[in-house]
Each structure stands twice: as structure tokens, then as C-alpha cells.
Design an enzyme around this catalytic site. Structure first.
Site, short mmCIF file in Angstrom:
data_model
loop_
_atom_site.label_atom_id
_atom_site.label_comp_id
_atom_site.label_asym_id
_atom_site.label_seq_id
_atom_site.Cartn_x
_atom_site.Cartn_y
_atom_site.Cartn_z
N TYR A 113 -8.73 129.73 52.21
CA TYR A 113 -10.06 129.63 51.32
C TYR A 113 -9.87 131.45 51.40
O TYR A 113 -11.97 131.24 50.78
CB TYR A 113 -11.20 128.66 51.28
CG TYR A 113 -11.26 127.30 50.78
CD1 TYR A 113 -11.82 127.76 49.65
CD2 TYR A 113 -10.63 126.65 51.15
CE1 TYR A 113 -10.48 126.23 48.99
CE2 TYR A 113 -10.53 125.13 50.25
CZ TYR A 113 -11.25 125.36 49.25
OH TYR A 113 -10.35 124.00 48.33
N GLU A 199 -2.74 101.32 58.85
CA GLU A 199 -2.35 102.15 58.32
C GLU A 199 -3.36 103.10 57.13
O GLU A 199 -3.24 104.27 57.24
CB GLU A 199 -1.28 101.92 57.44
CG GLU A 199 -1.43 102.37 56.22
CD GLU A 199 -0.29 102.31 55.24
OE1 GLU A 199 0.39 102.42 54.08
OE2 GLU A 199 0.96 100.88 55.75
#
Length: 371
Positions: A113, A199
């Protein structure tokens, strides 16, 4: 360019040595460029082919590790195709150099950025940072570049962050975000009997809601919310080195879930140059196993057909070097390939809403249902 407001501490002698080595490594790269220009030659940067399986060897005690005699590729400053990347590498090298000099830190997101038009995308910055780390043979976290953490941790664990903040991960409805500087945490305290890597965040949150961390025995739960970021992998490795307790994985019974587990256990090809710091070969596959689908008689309407992409990924994974030393894994993959059906962890709710925390995990952990 705006630096992240991470805590700055006086450098100890060993950190001064490390920073001196980093600065020296970057200066050597620049010196080679200046020398080439002085000789009227177009400067060239040499990068390792990080995605080439030919550069990888498998060691059961380490995982996927980059070999010393690896193939490379040239990033030429006078080639229209590679010149932009050459310039971006120099740009990020200059950012790293300034941060190391000033003992400041930034995330990869900060770098992107700082000039989005120049870099084009976050993935461009990510890949270049990893290329630089590999080229300099210096771990990325030592380059003063931190990742934006997405992983979460909960359970019987407390520790102190580098800036002195005390963190208590006592299991509750809200988990703690994995620290941005895992290397700096200290005073790790836990009575946990095991670590469970989950997960998906949805499953992680459900287990939190069910107070799983305390019901069976004290434990630590971690989720990388899918493919784990570097900080989550570093934390799993740090906890293994510190606590020496069993680590289990809870993944979907599909090729994607299996691959995520392999990243935690054996590492990834692209980060194989850092395998010693990231992998935990002692990790065990607790579930959801493809063989569990038939064993538990999970309803067919709770299953999902394997896509062509799933089948191709599975076939590719079956050829990977670590499968040969894991005959039980191989058998589970064969079951998955033969059935052509996959199951998410949430499929267990077809048996009962709390089957995962009340029956499945306790029985697996108590009777050794892992591979």
C-alpha cells in the site's frame, strides 16, 4: 512509506550481528550490480526456482527441503520481460535496508500500500519478499517484514509478547489472534495435553462454543483459517519445540484438506528453503479420514462429489515423496480416489449437532484413531 508501529527495543549484541549480516548481504547484491554497470554490462539477479520440485528433497525428519545444488533463473535488467521485476526487487531491498538500519518493521501489506500502482498486486510483493529471503539466505522475519496474521489460537496457554504484553488464551467464545512476531514471544506456560490444528475457522469456533478445550482434557487449538500463513506455521513449530506434546490435525476429507495438513507437517515447495523453522513432521492426521465416511455411515446427501480439479490434485499428491513413507496416508488417499466423494468436517452434524466434540474427537483421542 509508513512503517507499522511495532515495538522497538534496544538491540542486543546477537541482534546487532544479525542485522549487520543482513545489511552486508544486501550491500553485496548492490555491489555486484555496480560492478556490472562499471564494466558496461547489464546487471543480473540470480533467483532460485522456488516452485521447482527438482530443487526439493524429502527428509522424514525435516520435510520438504531445498537442495544445495538448485536450479536458478536470471532476472535481467535489460530484458523487457524481467526488467520490471528487477526494479521491484531493488525497491523492496531498499525498504528492507532502511528498516534494518532503523530497527523498524512493516508488514507485506504496508509495503504494497506504500505504492499500489508500482507493485500492482499484493501477490507480487509476497513473491518478491520470499525471493529476496531465499536469495539472501535469511529468514523473512529477520528482514523486518512481518505478515498480517489471520490465524487464531485458544486453550490452555499463556505467554508474553516481545513488548511485554501478557497474553492468556484461556478457552472462551473469543480466540486470540496469532502474534505477528512469533519469534519474540517468551514465558510460554501450558498444562495442555495436546495441540489440535483445525482447518476451518467455522469448525474452530464451534469447538470453542462447545468448550472442547476443557471438557476432555486441557488442550490448545489453532486454526490457520484454511492454508496457514507463515506466522501460524511458526507458532505451531514454536509450541512443538517448547511443549513437546502431541499435535493432531482436523481437516476436511478432501484433497485440499490433506494438502493443508501436509503444509503444517512437511512444508511447502515455495518455502522449502525455510523448512527447518516451519515444519513439524511429528504431526498426526486425526481426521476427518476418508475411511471415517463409510465407518460412520455418513449419509450420502452430506457428501460432495470430487471435481476434476480435486481428482487432479489428489493424483498429484499421491506421487509426492512423503506419501511413500506414510502407507496409511496412501491407503486413505486411495479410498478417497475410489469413492470419488469428499466430506467436510461439518458432515458429522448429519449424525448429531454436537457429534464432533461429544463423540468423534473424544473417541479418536482416547483410542488412538489417528495416523
Amino acid at each position: 512509506f509508513t512503517f507499522c508501529p511495532f515495538s522497538l527495543h534496544p538491540l542486543e549484541s546477537f541482534l546487532e550481528v544479525i542485522n549487520s549480516e543482513i545489511l552486508g548481504a544486501i550491500e553485496n547484491v548492490i555491489q555486484d550490480i555496480v560492478t556490472s554497470l562499471a564494466r558496461n554490462k547489464a546487471p543480473v539477479l540470480t533467483l532460485v526456482n522456488r516452485s521447482d520440485w527438482g530443487n526439493i528433497q524429502f527428509k522424514d525428519s525435516v520435510g520438504l527441503q531445498m537442495i544445495s545444488h538448485h536450479t536458478t533463473r536470471k532476472i535481467k535488467s535489460d530484458c523487457p520481460k524481467s526488467a520490471p521485476k528487477f526494479a521491484l526487487i531493488l525497491k523492496i531491498l531498499s525498504v528492507i535496508y532502511k528498516m534494518v538500519q532503523n530497527n523498524t518493521y512493516a508488514t507485506k501489506r504496508d509495503i504494497y500500500y506504500s505504492d499500489t500502482l508500482l507493485f500492482g498486486s499484493q501477490s507480487v510483493v509476497d513473491n518478491i519478499v520470499n525471493d529476496i529471503s531465499c536469495m539472501l539466505k535469511i529468514p523473512r522475519r529477520s528482514l523486518h517484514i512481518l505478515s498480517t496474521t489471520k490465524g487464531c489460537i485458544a486453550g490452555n496457554l499463556s505467554y508474553t509478547e516481545e513488548d511485554g504484553t501478557k497474553v492468556n488464551c484461556t478457552c472462551s467464545a473469543t480466540a486470540v489472534t496469532v502474534p505477528s512476531n512469533v519469534q519474540g514471544i517468551r514465558n510460554v506456560i501450558t498444562d495442555a495435553k495436546f495441540i489440535l490444528i483445525v482447518e476451518k475457522d467455522a469448525t474452530f469456533q464451534r469447538l470453542l462454543d462447545d468448550d472442547f478445550c476443557n471438557k476432555l482434557s486441557p488442550c490448545i487449538m489453532i486454526t490457520g483459517k484454511g492454508v496457514p500463513d507463515l506466522n501460524t506455521r511458526l507458532l505451531v513449530r514454536k509450541l512443538w519445540d517448547t511443549c513437546h506434546i502431541p499435535i493432531f490435525t482436523l481437516m476436511d476429507a478432501d484433497p485440499h484438506g490433506i494438502e493443508i495438513m501436509c503444509i503444517y507437517k512437511y512444508g511447502s515447495v515455495s518455502m522449502s528453503f525455510e523448512a527447518h523453522h516451519l515444519t513439524v513432521p511429528a504431526i498426526r492426521w486425526l481426521g476427518l479420514l476418508p475411511s471415517d465416511i463409510e465407518r460412520l455411515n455418513i449419509r450420502s446427501d452430506a457428501l460432495i462429489p470430487l471435481t476434476k480439479q480435486d481428482q487432479n490434485k489428489l493424483a498429484s499428491m499421491q506421487k509426492r515423496p512423503y506419501v511413500a513413507c506414510q502407507p496409511m496416508w496412501k491407503k486413505e488417499m486411495e479410498i478417497l480416489a475410489a469413492s470419488k466423494m469428499k466430506a467436510e468436517i461439518q458432515a458429522l452434524t448429519s449424525l448429531s449437532s454436537d457429534y464432533l466434540s461429544r463423540v468423534y474427537l473424544p473417541s479418536k483421542l482416547q483410542f488412538g484413531g489417528w495416523i
